[in-house]
Design a protein around this motif. Structure first.
Motif, PDB file in Angstrom:
ATOM      1  N   ILE A 118       0.200  -1.222  -0.058  1.00  0.00           N
ATOM      2  CA  ILE A 118       0.448   0.243  -0.146  1.00  0.00           C
ATOM      3  C   ILE A 118       0.642   1.446   0.113  1.00  0.00           C
ATOM      4  N   TYR A 119       2.623   1.443   0.880  1.00  0.00           N
ATOM      5  CA  TYR A 119       2.266   2.169   0.620  1.00  0.00           C
ATOM      6  C   TYR A 119       3.448   2.781   0.088  1.00  0.00           C
ATOM      7  N   SER A 120       3.843   1.202  -1.056  1.00  0.00           N
ATOM      8  CA  SER A 120       4.661   1.327  -2.070  1.00  0.00           C
ATOM      9  C   SER A 120       3.589   2.161  -3.644  1.00  0.00           C
ATOM     10  N   VAL A 121       2.769   2.229  -3.787  1.00  0.00           N
ATOM     11  CA  VAL A 121       1.517   2.457  -4.404  1.00  0.00           C
ATOM     12  C   VAL A 121       1.342   3.891  -4.724  1.00  0.00           C
ATOM     13  N   ALA A 122       1.445   4.284  -2.721  1.00  0.00           N
ATOM     14  CA  ALA A 122       1.015   5.373  -2.811  1.00  0.00           C
ATOM     15  C   ALA A 122       2.191   6.491  -2.782  1.00  0.00           C
ATOM     16  N   PHE A 123       3.634   6.143  -2.545  1.00  0.00           N
ATOM     17  CA  PHE A 123       4.944   7.008  -2.476  1.00  0.00           C
ATOM     18  C   PHE A 123       4.541   6.965  -4.419  1.00  0.00           C
ATOM     19  N   LEU A 155       6.873   6.436   3.530  1.00  0.00           N
ATOM     20  CA  LEU A 155       5.808   5.229   2.526  1.00  0.00           C
ATOM     21  C   LEU A 155       7.724   4.412   1.742  1.00  0.00           C
ATOM     22  N   GLY A 156       8.689   4.243   1.814  1.00  0.00           N
ATOM     23  CA  GLY A 156       9.604   3.805   1.102  1.00  0.00           C
ATOM     24  C   GLY A 156      10.775   3.830   1.062  1.00  0.00           C
ATOM     25  N   ILE A 157      10.784   3.469   2.400  1.00  0.00           N
ATOM     26  CA  ILE A 157      12.320   3.015   2.820  1.00  0.00           C
ATOM     27  C   ILE A 157      12.090   1.361   2.801  1.00  0.00           C
ATOM     28  N   THR A 158      10.666   0.781   3.612  1.00  0.00           N
ATOM     29  CA  THR A 158      10.797  -0.716   3.967  1.00  0.00           C
ATOM     30  C   THR A 158      10.375  -1.236   3.222  1.00  0.00           C
ATOM     31  N   VAL A 159      10.197  -0.223   1.629  1.00  0.00           N
ATOM     32  CA  VAL A 159       9.667  -1.523   0.597  1.00  0.00           C
ATOM     33  C   VAL A 159      11.237  -2.783   0.593  1.00  0.00           C
ATOM     34  N   ALA A 160      12.581  -1.962   1.044  1.00  0.00           N
ATOM     35  CA  ALA A 160      13.061  -2.610   0.506  1.00  0.00           C
ATOM     36  C   ALA A 160      13.634  -4.082   1.698  1.00  0.00           C
ATOM     37  N   PHE A 161      12.793  -4.304   2.494  1.00  0.00           N
ATOM     38  CA  PHE A 161      12.676  -5.430   3.353  1.00  0.00           C
ATOM     39  C   PHE A 161      11.279  -6.292   2.458  1.00  0.00           C
ATOM     40  N   LEU A 162      10.841  -6.310   1.533  1.00  0.00           N
ATOM     41  CA  LEU A 162       9.864  -6.801   0.924  1.00  0.00           C
ATOM     42  C   LEU A 162      10.931  -6.878   0.331  1.00  0.00           C
ATOM     43  N   LEU A 163      11.900  -6.592  -0.577  1.00  0.00           N
ATOM     44  CA  LEU A 163      12.678  -7.337  -1.160  1.00  0.00           C
ATOM     45  C   LEU A 163      13.452  -8.100  -0.852  1.00  0.00           C
TER      46      LEU A 163
END
Length: 397
Positions: A118-123, A155-163
């Motif tokens: 959700i954060y990724s889309v919002a970012f 919004l953006g920084i935690t996208v790395a944890f998904l990767l």
């Protein structure tokens, strides 16, 4: 826990909006945030179980919570404006470790990745909508200094944890997360936000290493990586020189400019020994004039170096309480685990600790909350012993 993570997602998106200085919407945003905060408090208070299996963690957590309460009352200003600012921005982050008291199952952890999506889309949407703030240099627009940083932090920084945990997610989710990470690297390079650029590039490299180690196509990947490095080595310097006054202009101008030492020295000069030990409380300040725009008092309530920011509020005691919980958790999660989720948790804790120097990561955001989720993973022997197949099956379900 759907209510908990839904409220957290709403709060984070609203916080990202406040970074745009859209003052016409601030009252509406604050009402939404207030509901989200109350929802988070309600869920934690109604589901928390005051029992922690690990004796060391239990004792340290009690000390941490007690000391957090001390920080809140130490230096508290009994005014409406201060209370309002504290409620919306700072209060709740001091009690993030209470998430360790919430009973967790694999579905709890899967919800975190839903929030990250959700954060990724919002970012992406916020960067497009507010492109005039994001892609204009600081000298031309004062507000833009904070817009991109706000989007990244909230919004953006935690996208790395998904990767880092790519094995548990669909290809579409991985591609979306990778797109966001590349956007962060590209934009931070253009804007010369060096700390964000370095950290995000490091996130990408860690993902590549994890993907390489887990991949069945190591030879193909090695060839692609060698080709990429070769092209970058040959054409990179030429591209940089030709574009240093456009895309790389701001980065080239700032270079190795030191923006930390001055404020660090100012804080050190203003601090007494007792301040280093216990800090100056929730509204702690230090004398550092002529730094912030429109400053009239000469005092600052924050410092860009976040480990000093923690010391400013709670002293080395508070920083120590965080580290003595986080470091053992990282060690257990990485070295004594059978699954990628636990190892990624260990990596994330270490990255959060290392980020205390170049970035502000002790915030009311998912990155900080994720630290304590990862600490919980590190101290959970049952979760560390699970197989990747069990976790992936649960996430898929």
């Amino acid at each position: 826990m759907v209510i908990f993570w839904s409220c957290f997602a709403v709060y984070g998106i609203c916080s990202a909006f406040t970074a745009t200085y859209s003052t016409g919407m601030i009252k509406v945003i604050q009402v939404i945030q207030a509901v989200a905060i109350l929802g988070i408090i309600y869920v934690v208070s109604s589901t928390a179980q005051f029992s922690v299996k690990n004796n060391f963690l239990r004792i340290t957590l009690v000390l941490y919570v007690m000391y957090s309460i001390f920080i809140l009352f130490h230096g508290y200003e009994y005014t409406y404006e201060f209370t309002k600012r504290l409620f919306f921005s700072s209060f709740i982050k001091y009690f993030f470790p209470l998430i360790l008291l919430i009973p967790k199952n694999l579905k709890f952890y899967s919800r975190i990745f839903d929030v990250i999506i959700i954060y990724s889309v919002a970012f992406i949407f916020l960067n497009i909508i507010f492109a005039d703030l994001v892609f204009v240099h600081y000298e031309k627009n004062i507000n833009q200094k904070f817009a991109f940083e706000g989007f990244f932090k909230n919004l953006g920084i935690t996208v790395a944890f998904l990767l880092f945990t790519y094995k548990y997610h669909s290809k579409n989710r991985i591609l979306l997360a990778l797109l966001v990470l590349l956007m962060i690297i590209g934009t931070s390079t253009f804007k010369a936000r060096r700390a964000i650029m370095v950290l995000s590039t490091f996130h990408l490299l860690i993902f590549m290493v994890i993907f390489y180690l887990k991949s069945n196509y190591k030879l193909v990947m090695s060839g692609i990586l060698a080709l990429f490095i070769g092209v970058l080595a040959v054409y990179g310097p030429k591209f940089y020189k030709e574009n240093k006054y456009t895309y790389f202009g701001e980065l080239n101008e700032r270079g190795t400019e030191d923006t930390r030492t001055g404020v660090e020295i100012a804080m050190a000069r203003d601090f007494e020994p007792v301040d280093w030990v216990i800090g100056r409380g929730i509204n702690g300040k230090y004398w550092c004039p002529n730094i912030d725009l429109n400053d009239t008092s000469g005092y600052r309530v924050m410092i860009e170096t976040d480990y000093l920011n923690i010391i400013l509020k709670g002293g080395v005691i508070y920083l120590g309480l965080i580290l003595i919980m986080a470091i053992p958790a990282a060690f257990k999660a990485f070295f004594f685990s059978n699954n990628l989720l636990s190892k990624a948790a260990g990596i994330w804790i270490v990255l959060w600790i290392l980020s205390l120097y170049p970035l502000n990561v002790f915030n009311t955001d998912l990155n900080h909350m994720l630290l304590w989720v990862c600490v919980g993973i590190g101290f959970s022997k049952d979760l560390r012993n699970m197989s990747d197949e069990t976790i992936k099956e649960s996430f898929s379900g």
